[in-house]
Design a protein around this motif. Structure first.
Motif, PDB file in Angstrom:
ATOM      1  N   ALA A 189       0.827  -1.182  -0.091  1.00  0.00           N
ATOM      2  CA  ALA A 189      -0.040   0.013   0.062  1.00  0.00           C
ATOM      3  C   ALA A 189       0.971   1.402  -0.084  1.00  0.00           C
ATOM      4  O   ALA A 189       0.432   2.184  -0.666  1.00  0.00           O
ATOM      5  CB  ALA A 189      -0.981  -0.081   1.454  1.00  0.00           C
ATOM      6  N   PHE A 190       2.030   1.209   0.664  1.00  0.00           N
ATOM      7  CA  PHE A 190       2.853   2.376   0.907  1.00  0.00           C
ATOM      8  C   PHE A 190       3.285   2.654  -0.540  1.00  0.00           C
ATOM      9  O   PHE A 190       3.467   3.819  -1.003  1.00  0.00           O
ATOM     10  CB  PHE A 190       3.873   2.338   1.893  1.00  0.00           C
ATOM     11  N   ALA A 191       3.879   1.667  -1.088  1.00  0.00           N
ATOM     12  CA  ALA A 191       4.468   1.652  -2.446  1.00  0.00           C
ATOM     13  C   ALA A 191       3.656   2.203  -3.375  1.00  0.00           C
ATOM     14  O   ALA A 191       3.940   3.139  -4.204  1.00  0.00           O
ATOM     15  CB  ALA A 191       4.994   0.028  -2.876  1.00  0.00           C
ATOM     16  N   GLY A 192       2.183   1.846  -3.477  1.00  0.00           N
ATOM     17  CA  GLY A 192       1.359   2.018  -4.265  1.00  0.00           C
ATOM     18  C   GLY A 192       0.768   3.663  -4.022  1.00  0.00           C
ATOM     19  O   GLY A 192       0.576   4.447  -5.173  1.00  0.00           O
ATOM     20  N   ALA A 193       0.971   4.211  -2.813  1.00  0.00           N
ATOM     21  CA  ALA A 193       0.845   5.474  -2.376  1.00  0.00           C
ATOM     22  C   ALA A 193       1.898   6.405  -2.976  1.00  0.00           C
ATOM     23  O   ALA A 193       2.038   7.616  -2.481  1.00  0.00           O
ATOM     24  CB  ALA A 193       0.412   5.717  -0.986  1.00  0.00           C
TER      25      ALA A 193
ATOM     26  N   SER B 208       7.799   5.416  -1.033  1.00  0.00           N
ATOM     27  CA  SER B 208       8.726   4.578  -1.026  1.00  0.00           C
ATOM     28  C   SER B 208       9.645   4.230   0.221  1.00  0.00           C
ATOM     29  O   SER B 208       9.909   3.182   0.355  1.00  0.00           O
ATOM     30  CB  SER B 208       9.687   4.811  -2.180  1.00  0.00           C
ATOM     31  N   THR B 209      10.024   5.306   0.941  1.00  0.00           N
ATOM     32  CA  THR B 209      10.570   4.940   2.190  1.00  0.00           C
ATOM     33  C   THR B 209      10.081   4.145   3.128  1.00  0.00           C
ATOM     34  O   THR B 209      10.449   3.223   3.886  1.00  0.00           O
ATOM     35  CB  THR B 209      11.303   6.508   2.883  1.00  0.00           C
ATOM     36  N   GLN B 210       8.952   4.456   3.460  1.00  0.00           N
ATOM     37  CA  GLN B 210       8.013   3.751   4.281  1.00  0.00           C
ATOM     38  C   GLN B 210       7.712   2.478   3.902  1.00  0.00           C
ATOM     39  O   GLN B 210       7.643   1.483   4.696  1.00  0.00           O
ATOM     40  CB  GLN B 210       6.452   4.587   4.635  1.00  0.00           C
ATOM     41  N   ALA B 211       7.634   2.314   2.720  1.00  0.00           N
ATOM     42  CA  ALA B 211       7.350   0.814   1.918  1.00  0.00           C
ATOM     43  C   ALA B 211       8.486  -0.120   2.230  1.00  0.00           C
ATOM     44  O   ALA B 211       8.238  -1.089   2.652  1.00  0.00           O
ATOM     45  CB  ALA B 211       7.148   1.119   0.470  1.00  0.00           C
ATOM     46  N   VAL B 212       9.746   0.460   1.965  1.00  0.00           N
ATOM     47  CA  VAL B 212      10.819  -0.509   2.140  1.00  0.00           C
ATOM     48  C   VAL B 212      10.926  -0.807   3.722  1.00  0.00           C
ATOM     49  O   VAL B 212      11.504  -1.728   4.128  1.00  0.00           O
ATOM     50  CB  VAL B 212      12.007   0.251   1.699  1.00  0.00           C
ATOM     51  N   SER B 213      10.784   0.382   4.377  1.00  0.00           N
ATOM     52  CA  SER B 213      10.998   0.221   6.012  1.00  0.00           C
ATOM     53  C   SER B 213      10.213  -0.972   6.436  1.00  0.00           C
ATOM     54  O   SER B 213      10.709  -1.951   7.209  1.00  0.00           O
ATOM     55  CB  SER B 213      10.758   1.477   6.466  1.00  0.00           C
ATOM     56  N   VAL B 214       8.874  -0.922   6.200  1.00  0.00           N
ATOM     57  CA  VAL B 214       7.977  -1.897   6.674  1.00  0.00           C
ATOM     58  C   VAL B 214       8.272  -3.165   5.877  1.00  0.00           C
ATOM     59  O   VAL B 214       8.377  -4.419   6.603  1.00  0.00           O
ATOM     60  CB  VAL B 214       6.494  -1.648   6.187  1.00  0.00           C
ATOM     61  N   ALA B 215       8.575  -3.173   4.650  1.00  0.00           N
ATOM     62  CA  ALA B 215       9.059  -4.574   3.857  1.00  0.00           C
ATOM     63  C   ALA B 215      10.178  -5.251   4.562  1.00  0.00           C
ATOM     64  O   ALA B 215      10.328  -6.429   4.886  1.00  0.00           O
ATOM     65  CB  ALA B 215       8.999  -4.237   2.600  1.00  0.00           C
ATOM     66  N   VAL B 216      11.229  -4.431   4.660  1.00  0.00           N
ATOM     67  CA  VAL B 216      12.475  -5.056   5.417  1.00  0.00           C
ATOM     68  C   VAL B 216      12.404  -5.698   6.692  1.00  0.00           C
ATOM     69  O   VAL B 216      12.735  -6.759   7.248  1.00  0.00           O
ATOM     70  CB  VAL B 216      13.585  -3.941   5.044  1.00  0.00           C
ATOM     71  N   ALA B 217      11.407  -4.932   7.409  1.00  0.00           N
ATOM     72  CA  ALA B 217      11.324  -5.374   8.830  1.00  0.00           C
ATOM     73  C   ALA B 217      10.449  -6.732   8.568  1.00  0.00           C
ATOM     74  O   ALA B 217      10.704  -7.508   9.516  1.00  0.00           O
ATOM     75  CB  ALA B 217      10.551  -4.156   9.685  1.00  0.00           C
ATOM     76  N   SER B 218      10.027  -6.816   7.685  1.00  0.00           N
ATOM     77  CA  SER B 218       9.055  -8.225   7.657  1.00  0.00           C
ATOM     78  C   SER B 218       9.754  -9.366   6.776  1.00  0.00           C
ATOM     79  O   SER B 218       9.185 -10.420   7.291  1.00  0.00           O
ATOM     80  CB  SER B 218       7.642  -7.853   6.729  1.00  0.00           C
ATOM     81  N   ILE B 219      10.638  -9.215   6.547  1.00  0.00           N
ATOM     82  CA  ILE B 219      11.342 -10.199   5.683  1.00  0.00           C
ATOM     83  C   ILE B 219      11.852 -11.277   6.336  1.00  0.00           C
ATOM     84  O   ILE B 219      11.578 -12.781   6.143  1.00  0.00           O
ATOM     85  CB  ILE B 219      12.552  -9.688   4.685  1.00  0.00           C
ATOM     86  N   PRO B 220      12.263 -11.148   7.712  1.00  0.00           N
ATOM     87  CA  PRO B 220      12.766 -12.520   8.552  1.00  0.00           C
ATOM     88  C   PRO B 220      11.582 -13.159   8.893  1.00  0.00           C
ATOM     89  O   PRO B 220      11.652 -14.280   8.865  1.00  0.00           O
ATOM     90  CB  PRO B 220      13.561 -11.598   9.697  1.00  0.00           C
ATOM     91  N   ASP B 221      10.635 -12.646   9.162  1.00  0.00           N
ATOM     92  CA  ASP B 221       9.477 -13.470   9.731  1.00  0.00           C
ATOM     93  C   ASP B 221       8.715 -14.125   8.485  1.00  0.00           C
ATOM     94  O   ASP B 221       8.500 -15.496   8.605  1.00  0.00           O
ATOM     95  CB  ASP B 221       8.330 -12.768  10.419  1.00  0.00           C
TER      96      ASP B 221
ATOM     97  N   THR C 101       5.823  -8.165  -4.790  1.00  0.00           N
ATOM     98  CA  THR C 101       4.778  -7.256  -5.488  1.00  0.00           C
ATOM     99  C   THR C 101       4.930  -5.695  -5.078  1.00  0.00           C
ATOM    100  O   THR C 101       5.237  -4.898  -5.948  1.00  0.00           O
ATOM    101  CB  THR C 101       3.431  -7.674  -5.104  1.00  0.00           C
ATOM    102  N   ALA C 102       5.281  -5.577  -3.714  1.00  0.00           N
ATOM    103  CA  ALA C 102       5.688  -4.282  -3.119  1.00  0.00           C
ATOM    104  C   ALA C 102       6.845  -3.880  -3.968  1.00  0.00           C
ATOM    105  O   ALA C 102       7.178  -2.625  -4.335  1.00  0.00           O
ATOM    106  CB  ALA C 102       5.859  -4.099  -1.729  1.00  0.00           C
ATOM    107  N   ALA C 103       8.049  -4.687  -4.003  1.00  0.00           N
ATOM    108  CA  ALA C 103       9.353  -4.376  -4.848  1.00  0.00           C
ATOM    109  C   ALA C 103       8.910  -3.896  -6.367  1.00  0.00           C
ATOM    110  O   ALA C 103       9.733  -3.142  -7.017  1.00  0.00           O
ATOM    111  CB  ALA C 103      10.088  -5.487  -4.573  1.00  0.00           C
ATOM    112  N   ALA C 104       8.294  -4.680  -6.752  1.00  0.00           N
ATOM    113  CA  ALA C 104       8.014  -4.493  -8.290  1.00  0.00           C
ATOM    114  C   ALA C 104       7.253  -3.247  -8.598  1.00  0.00           C
ATOM    115  O   ALA C 104       7.422  -2.413  -9.395  1.00  0.00           O
ATOM    116  CB  ALA C 104       6.890  -5.867  -8.914  1.00  0.00           C
ATOM    117  N   VAL C 105       6.238  -2.761  -7.366  1.00  0.00           N
ATOM    118  CA  VAL C 105       5.530  -1.599  -7.703  1.00  0.00           C
ATOM    119  C   VAL C 105       6.441  -0.437  -7.430  1.00  0.00           C
ATOM    120  O   VAL C 105       6.557   0.501  -8.243  1.00  0.00           O
ATOM    121  CB  VAL C 105       4.402  -1.343  -6.655  1.00  0.00           C
ATOM    122  N   LEU C 106       7.493  -0.442  -6.505  1.00  0.00           N
ATOM    123  CA  LEU C 106       8.301   0.659  -6.511  1.00  0.00           C
ATOM    124  C   LEU C 106       9.514   0.699  -7.612  1.00  0.00           C
ATOM    125  O   LEU C 106       9.621   1.623  -8.247  1.00  0.00           O
ATOM    126  CB  LEU C 106       9.340   0.252  -5.371  1.00  0.00           C
TER     127      LEU C 106
END
Length: 417
Positions: free
Chosen positions: A358-362, A365-378, A393-398
């Motif tokens: 959603a952040f990427a679509g909006a 980009s900074t918020q999108a990457v911050s949230v995404a990177v924090a989610s990767i380990p889980d 998908t978020a990466a592709a949108v960015l």
């Protein structure tokens, strides 16, 4: 010359190898029938030649869900054969150990629970109460640790429940069938969570059949709603709507929460098709139902424990995501995640990946990457294909937007691929 595709999957030796999940025999037989080398087969299933050789010789076992999925997809195992393999795995599973750390039954009850299977003793209410409790505990555990560690345990537990049927009498017979239906539904959800579509559909169908036999309208409707969820996950909005509507009209007398689940699933199907008016109308209807359900939580089936205002807020965010209303999606997902307890680790991982999208679509980009990177380990440790795909998908949108953060996210994802 190798077998033609239409004859390949009718070969009894290959069918037997797949249904028994003997992957060494699958590789040997498949190569014999197709004429492929170990290297070429490895290219199809995403393995290097030495790994193919080790699997064929029995020096390596296929225990990873991801590797199994790559094999099934790479050699195009038919869906009906995948479903047969899942069913046979349940039929041949050993009886489960029923002790639960910190909550074990008294010694007499434990003896009855384990004894009814092997000695055909009559089933009593205390035995079924314990199995109800055990299933509830496993559902809660899956919220924290994900589905992968629990699949084999739940297959064994369902095998135990099915074996109780012969010893059940009177009203307890219906309880055993209902309990089997609930176990099959949980197995279906876990297969769905691991993107094992054929297995999930087979389990949902079995659960629905048993629910009808037991007269359990709530479970019968729930299985249809969950099949609608599968259609939604696969991008099939119209099928999602049809199955959700079937959940609403085919099982009268369901609880308000179960009705609300069906309404919001129909809304998500409409959102997926870009039908904003229908989506928002049904979301409002679902919200009214969940509000009324919250006034009488004791009237809801036990598996609906997660269905509350927080969960519904997250569903609104998902609908907004499909409608490309990025700001509304960000707002709902942020509020929902803030209220979601930490024990829902699996769900938090999924909705954080959606928030990154959603952040990427909006364009944030900074918020999108911050949230995404924090989610990767889980997302990596839980083994959830859906969360992982949403992060991609978020990466592709960015990347499409030309944001430099897109490459940063791609690099972070590759470290865990």
């Amino acid at each position: 010359m190798g077998e033609s595709p239409e004859n390949l999957w009718s070969h009894p030796q290959l069918v037997a190898a797949v249904t028994s999940e003997d992957w060494g025999a699958v590789f040997r037989t498949y190569r014999k029938l197709t004429g492929l080398s170990q290297m070429k087969l490895g290219e199809r299933v995403g393995l290097v030649q030495p790994d193919v050789s080790d699997i064929e010789r029995g020096r390596r076992r296929v225990t990873s869900v991801e590797v199994r999925q790559r094999i099934v997809a790479g050699i195009n195992v038919p869906l009906d054969l995948q479903a047969t393999a899942a069913q046979l795995a349940m039929d041949t599973a050993p009886v489960a150990g029923l002790a639960l750390p910190g909550a074990a039954p008294d010694e007499d009850l434990l003896t009855r629970v384990t004894g009814v299977v092997n000695e055909s003793h009559r089933v009593d209410a205390a035995t079924l109460d314990w199995l109800d409790r055990l299933l509830a505990e496993h559902r809660r555990a899956e919220d924290r640790i994900g589905s992968r560690p629990l699949v084999d345990v739940m297959r064994q537990q369902l095998h135990t429940v099915v074996n109780l049927y012969a010893g059940a009498r009177g009203r307890l017979t219906g309880r055993v069938v209902r309990l089997a239906s609930e176990h099959a539904q949980f197995l279906a959800w876990m297969a769905q969570d691991q993107a094992q579509t054929a297995s999930a559909l087979a389990w949902y169908d079995r659960s629905h059949e048993w629910a009808l036999e037991a007269g359990d309208a709530n479970m019968a409707a729930t299985t249809l709603s969950m099949k609608a969820h599968m259609a939604w996950s696969g991008g099939r909005g119209t099928r999602c709507v049809r199955l959700a509507e079937a959940a609403r009209w085919s099982a009268p007398g369901t609880s308000l929460g179960v009705q609300g689940m069906a309404a919001q699933m129909a809304a998500r199907g409409h959102a997926l098709e870009g039908e904003a008016d229908d989506a928002r109308r049904l979301l409002d209807e679902a919200q009214a139902l969940i509000t009324r359900a919250s006034e009488r939580p004791e009237a809801e089936p036990v598996w609906m424990y997660f269905y509350d205002e927080t969960w519904f807020t997250l569903q609104r965010g998902m609908a907004a995501l499909h409608l490309r209303d990025w700001r509304e999606a960000v707002d709902h997902l942020t509020v929902g995640l803030g209220a979601l307890p930490d024990e829902y680790r699996r769900d938090k991982t999924w909705y954080r990946a959606c928030l990154a999208h959603a952040f990427a679509g909006a364009g944030e980009s900074t918020q999108a990457v911050s949230v995404a990177v924090a989610s990767i380990p889980d997302a990596s440790s839980l083994g959830r294909p859906h969360s992982w795909n949403e992060l991609h998908t978020a990466a592709a949108v960015l990347m499409r937007r030309g944001a430099k953060e897109g490459r940063q996210l791609v690099t972070a994802l590759r470290e865990y691929d």
